[in-house]
Design an enzyme around this catalytic site. Structure first.
Site, mmCIF file in Angstrom:
data_model
loop_
_atom_site.group_PDB
_atom_site.id
_atom_site.type_symbol
_atom_site.label_atom_id
_atom_site.label_comp_id
_atom_site.label_asym_id
_atom_site.label_seq_id
_atom_site.Cartn_x
_atom_site.Cartn_y
_atom_site.Cartn_z
ATOM 1 N N CYS A 1 67.608 65.894 8.096
ATOM 2 C CA CYS A 1 68.531 66.682 8.892
ATOM 3 C C CYS A 1 68.431 68.157 8.519
ATOM 4 C CB CYS A 1 69.964 66.184 8.699
ATOM 5 S SG CYS A 1 70.581 66.371 7.019
ATOM 6 N N CYS A 2 68.546 69.012 9.520
ATOM 7 C CA CYS A 2 68.716 70.457 9.315
ATOM 8 C C CYS A 2 67.617 71.072 8.468
ATOM 9 C CB CYS A 2 70.078 70.740 8.684
ATOM 10 S SG CYS A 2 71.467 70.082 9.620
ATOM 11 N N GLY A 3 66.388 70.697 8.701
ATOM 12 C CA GLY A 3 65.296 71.329 7.976
ATOM 13 C C GLY A 3 64.584 70.368 7.055
ATOM 14 N N ARG B 1 65.391 69.795 3.176
ATOM 15 C CA ARG B 1 66.618 69.182 2.698
ATOM 16 C C ARG B 1 66.444 67.722 2.285
ATOM 17 N NH1 ARG B 1 71.766 72.019 5.565
ATOM 18 N NH2 ARG B 1 70.804 74.014 5.984
#
Length: 269
Positions: A111-113, A116
């Protein structure tokens, strides 16, 4: 929350023999103090840190926030120090067992990049993307780093401490020192929480290497500009890119390197 903190020395002296190039002479040297601190949550051991025994209330508060145990200082019901024995007794108003159990559990996700996927579980919960509109000029970067070095009396005396500072674009507001670079940042974080300081217009200046953990702590604090005199790691830069943090490293004399989000450095626009 118990707000009484007895001061502890960060340095001590040691009798030595120093060779000056031609002879050996007896002398005294200033040495950084290193001590263990065990944090007890509701009477149970949570973590043991090795730290410089100064600003201990700030350190414990910031460490608990960094580990996802608290978000606000009001969540601490009591915090009592036994620095001579190396203990901090903490009682939280609502102790979430899941957060406690997941402190060192790695979270695998996308998630989100992409970067991560390296987060620990509590990092995934507490790290946040920074959206500050604050900007700095290159001369301001040099000025803040110079101020950090000038105020680092304990480092100059011992050569064994890391330093961190919470700054505006023009001056240092809070400085903290510790043998551990992560501890220095946690002391800053704890002071921010305890004094309820807004970070919307703030910058972090830092003496140590910019690791992934340093970037994650910067994200949790909520500051979008991180200045350092040292080098970053590749994972740190990937996380900084994902989290919206401008990393400026190798700030020395008349040179610096802008690694991520250069739009916040005026001359890079």
């Amino acid at each position: 929350m118990d707000d009484v903190e007895l001061p502890s020395p960060a340095t001590t002296t040691w009798s030595i023999h120093r060779y000056n190039g031609s002879e050996v002479l007896p002398a005294e040297d200033t040495i950084a103090v290193e001590a263990p601190l065990t944090i007890l949550l509701d009477g149970e051991e949570f973590a043991t840190l090795v730290y410089t025994p100064s600003d201990t209330m700030d350190l414990v508060t910031g460490f608990l926030a960094s580990e996802g145990m608290i978000r606000f200082v009001d969540q601490i019901e009591s915090l009592t120090l036994e620095e001579d024995r190396g203990f901090a007794h903490v009682k939280l108003r609502h102790l979430h067992q899941l957060s406690r159990q997941m402190v060192s559990k790695r979270f695998i996700g996308s998630c989100c990049g992409k970067s991560r996927q390296f987060y620990f579980h509590n990092d995934m919960r507490t790290a946040k993307t920074v959206t500050t509109k604050l900007s700095l000029t290159i001369p301001q970067c040099f000025h803040l780093m110079s101020e950090l070095q000038e105020q680092s009396a304990e480092f100059r005396a011992t050569g064994g401490l890391h330093n961190a500072a919470l700054c505006t674009v023009s001056e240092l507001r809070v400085t903290r020192a510790d043998i551990g670079r992560h501890n220095a940042l946690d002391k800053i974080y704890g002071h921010i929480l305890r004094e309820r300081i807004s970070v919307r217009d703030k910058v972090l200046a830092f003496s140590g290497r910019v690791s992934s953990e340093v970037v994650l702590k910067t994200s949790k604090i909520g500051v979008g500009l991180l200045l350092s005199k040292s080098a970053p790691t590749d994972l740190a830069l990937r996380l900084a890119h994902d989290l919206g943090i401008t990393v400026v490293g190798f700030i020395r004399k008349d040179h610096l390197t802008v690694y991520t989000h250069p739009e916040r450095i005026v001359e890079c626009r």
